[in-house]
Motif scaffolding. Sequence first.
Motif, short mmCIF file in Angstrom:
data_model
loop_
_atom_site.label_atom_id
_atom_site.label_comp_id
_atom_site.label_asym_id
_atom_site.label_seq_id
_atom_site.Cartn_x
_atom_site.Cartn_y
_atom_site.Cartn_z
N THR A 1 0.31 -1.45 0.17
CA THR A 1 -0.07 0.11 0.11
C THR A 1 0.81 0.99 -0.03
N LEU A 2 0.61 2.01 -0.76
CA LEU A 2 1.14 3.49 -0.73
C LEU A 2 -0.05 4.98 0.32
N THR A 3 0.99 5.45 0.78
CA THR A 3 0.56 6.18 1.42
C THR A 3 0.75 8.04 0.95
N HIS A 4 0.13 8.93 1.41
CA HIS A 4 0.56 10.55 0.97
C HIS A 4 2.26 10.60 1.55
N GLN A 5 2.14 10.38 2.70
CA GLN A 5 3.89 10.20 3.52
C GLN A 5 4.50 9.90 2.79
N LYS A 6 4.20 8.44 2.12
CA LYS A 6 5.80 8.20 1.46
C LYS A 6 5.51 8.37 -0.14
N ILE A 7 4.53 9.29 -0.60
CA ILE A 7 4.96 9.46 -2.11
C ILE A 7 5.87 10.81 -1.56
N LEU A 8 4.82 11.98 -0.46
CA LEU A 8 5.46 13.58 -0.54
C LEU A 8 7.28 12.87 -0.06
N GLY A 9 7.29 11.90 1.21
CA GLY A 9 9.21 11.73 1.38
C GLY A 9 10.15 11.43 0.02
N THR A 10 9.90 10.61 -0.76
CA THR A 10 9.73 10.05 -1.52
C THR A 10 10.81 11.29 -2.81
N LEU A 11 9.16 12.24 -3.79
CA LEU A 11 9.71 13.02 -3.80
C LEU A 11 10.30 14.69 -3.30
N MET A 12 10.54 13.64 -2.14
CA MET A 12 11.51 15.53 -1.54
C MET A 12 12.80 14.95 -1.41
N SER A 13 12.89 13.94 -1.30
CA SER A 13 14.14 12.94 -1.29
C SER A 13 14.85 13.15 -2.26
N LEU A 14 14.16 12.88 -3.68
CA LEU A 14 15.14 14.11 -4.92
C LEU A 14 15.62 14.77 -4.90
N GLY A 15 14.98 15.93 -3.74
CA GLY A 15 15.95 17.28 -4.21
C GLY A 15 15.29 18.21 -5.02
N ILE A 16 13.75 17.44 -4.62
CA ILE A 16 12.58 18.97 -5.12
C ILE A 16 12.00 19.57 -4.18
N ARG A 17 12.04 20.80 -4.39
CA ARG A 17 11.11 21.38 -3.88
C ARG A 17 9.82 21.38 -3.83
N ARG A 18 9.38 21.52 -2.43
CA ARG A 18 7.51 20.98 -2.50
C ARG A 18 6.91 22.21 -3.21
N GLU A 19 7.48 22.91 -3.30
CA GLU A 19 7.18 24.28 -3.96
C GLU A 19 6.70 23.69 -5.81
N ALA A 20 8.27 22.68 -6.34
CA ALA A 20 7.61 21.71 -8.00
C ALA A 20 7.03 21.19 -7.97
N PHE A 21 5.95 20.60 -6.94
CA PHE A 21 4.92 19.20 -7.21
C PHE A 21 4.45 20.28 -6.16
N GLY A 22 2.08 19.74 -7.19
CA GLY A 22 0.86 19.79 -6.53
C GLY A 22 0.37 19.50 -5.28
N ASP A 23 -1.11 18.77 -5.80
CA ASP A 23 -1.68 17.53 -4.82
C ASP A 23 -1.06 17.17 -5.11
N ILE A 24 -1.09 15.40 -4.22
CA ILE A 24 -0.76 14.07 -4.38
C ILE A 24 -2.28 13.56 -4.39
N LEU A 25 -2.94 13.02 -4.87
CA LEU A 25 -4.14 12.66 -5.47
C LEU A 25 -4.46 11.26 -5.08
N ASN A 26 -5.35 11.17 -4.08
CA ASN A 26 -5.63 9.50 -3.89
C ASN A 26 -7.18 9.00 -3.56
N GLN A 27 -6.96 7.45 -4.54
CA GLN A 27 -9.55 6.96 -4.98
C GLN A 27 -8.57 6.00 -4.99
N GLY A 28 -9.17 5.00 -3.82
CA GLY A 28 -8.54 3.55 -3.32
C GLY A 28 -7.68 3.96 -3.19
N GLU A 29 -6.99 3.29 -4.37
CA GLU A 29 -5.80 2.02 -4.30
C GLU A 29 -4.82 2.62 -5.41
#
Length: 258
Positions: free
Chosen positions: A101-129
């Motif tokens: 399973t994935l979570t918002h926190q895991k996805i956000l943390g992975t994107l940030m770990s790539l060195g991408i500033r939070r302002e460079a990406f928008g919403d993380i969307l989830n609907q079921g799986e």
Amino acid sequence: MEGIYQHFRKEEYAFIDQILDLAIQVEDEYTPRLTEFLDPRQRFIAETVVGGYDTMKTSFFGGSEFTERKRALIYPDYYTPEENDFKISLFHIRYPVKFTTLTHQKILGTLMSLGIRREAFGDILNQGEEWQFFVDQEMSHYVTSQLEKIGKVNVMLEEVALRDALIVQEEWEGQMITSSSLRLDGVLSNALHLSRQKAKQMIQAGLVKVNWKVVENPDFECEEADILSARGYGRIKLIQIHGRTKKDKIRMDIGFLK
């Protein structure tokens, strides 16, 4: 435009300067300028600043009409914005659904770990799986070349059209509370039915955000339209601040994110 600062908090002055710089560029060069993804409070500031100019306008778009984080396009009043002007890409995350399973926190943390500033990406969307996220178009190639795992899970990114974005709408449940002041610890304790001391400890421990930024000062003065979030308790919106009661308490309408 110097008088604009008096309407906002000191910690917001740097962002006001950013918007003013963009507005000056639009005024001087008569061409549109695009911001990064902004939270609702930043959008309010941008709209207020640009509203002080008679010759330009601002529009917001985050990839779909339901997004919380949106980019602002500041443009001369003759210009008609189009969706492509906002330069947003949408990625669908393909992963072994049956085994993890994935979570918002895991996805956000992975994107940030790539060195991408939070302002460079928008919403993380989830609907079921299903999971998707919006990103600055200029970052698309970097993201697809670097993001191969989320945690220990192998993933594949598929770029899809913006019209295929998952529809995720926020719902707020309203409530009326009273507080002796607009101090953050007071509003939080009354909204969450916590002791003032407990709310103060949470704030000082860095567990509370106001408008998506950590605030560690219990004396922080809340304002109408602020979004508060306390770890483990969700989000609270200050919808409207009314007058005082006969017992000198401040009445306010708040909303809890469902």
